[in-house]
Design an enzyme around this catalytic site. Sequence first.
Site, PDB file in Angstrom:
ATOM      1  N   CYS A 141       0.846  -1.208   0.000  1.00 25.96           N
ATOM      2  CA  CYS A 141       0.000   0.000   0.000  1.00 25.96           C
ATOM      3  C   CYS A 141       0.879   1.255   0.000  1.00 25.96           C
ATOM      4  O   CYS A 141       1.613   1.496  -0.935  1.00 25.96           O
ATOM      5  CB  CYS A 141      -0.958  -0.013   1.197  1.00 25.96           C
ATOM      6  N   ASP A 186     -10.024  -2.498  -6.560  1.00 29.35           N
ATOM      7  CA  ASP A 186      -9.081  -1.597  -5.907  1.00 29.35           C
ATOM      8  C   ASP A 186      -9.249  -0.186  -6.469  1.00 29.35           C
ATOM      9  O   ASP A 186      -8.841   0.102  -7.591  1.00 29.35           O
ATOM     10  CB  ASP A 186      -7.649  -2.091  -6.135  1.00 29.35           C
ATOM     11  N   HIS A 218      -8.227  -4.120  -2.238  1.00 30.65           N
ATOM     12  CA  HIS A 218      -7.028  -3.423  -1.793  1.00 30.65           C
ATOM     13  C   HIS A 218      -6.659  -3.856  -0.368  1.00 30.65           C
ATOM     14  O   HIS A 218      -7.507  -3.909   0.508  1.00 30.65           O
ATOM     15  CB  HIS A 218      -7.280  -1.911  -1.814  1.00 30.65           C
TER      16      HIS A 218
END
Length: 255
Positions: A141, A186, A218
């Site tokens: 991330c 995502d 995600h």
Amino acid sequence: MASNAPARCCTLGSLFEGKPAGKLIKIDNKIDAYVATPPDGKAHNGCGILYVPDVIGIWQNSQLMADLFAEQGYTTVVLDLFNGDPVKLNRPDGFDFMAWLSKGTDGNNPHTAPYVDPVVEAGIKYIQGLGITKLGAVGYCFGAKSVIRHYKDGIDVGFVAHPSFVEEDELAAIGGPLSIAAAETDDIFPSDKRHKSEEILKATKKPYQINLYSGVEHGFAVRGDLKVKAQRFAKEQAFLQAVTWFENYLLQEDQ
């Protein structure tokens, strides 16, 4: 951008079960870090991994993930990018992510690139000081941006999962192989960003890989719900993707 800015989805997920086996340290007497070391006789001499975490920082999941990389033979160091101010898991609706990013929780602790970069540079120097001469890096991330930005500072091979906040020019400037694990759903790294990233990576002439995992969102590679079969499978396969990438591009003497 090659991926969008972080949002609340970057904080959502599940806690992995297990007891971390590494140790907490201070780099330069100021930066918190977690170090996981390989079992006796299993270390890949001279090869290590810098683990650049999501916005939750050094927490149980990142520690357990680092332990898994250590079990594969890599000394692994997880960095606190946030000066003791990570985001807590599963923040409620209404959390102002961009305010935290620009000012920190107390309004005086920004987490933008000019503040994060020196932490990553110090982490690279620390792990090199352990005798690491070939450095892989993983970024999840938020942490993906730092992996992509810091090839120039000593990263040889990179792996990132569901990246956020990556600029196109940063991706175009990578200095070595890069593998990406992407989620089917995502908003931060949607299909148009994946396809644009593929174009950019192709132009770099560096080895690259983008694997897309169905049925996950995600954060799956580090915060997925392991009780859900599809999420557990994708998380485990993304880890194997990283390990295989490093075996091919970090351990091979001809790379």
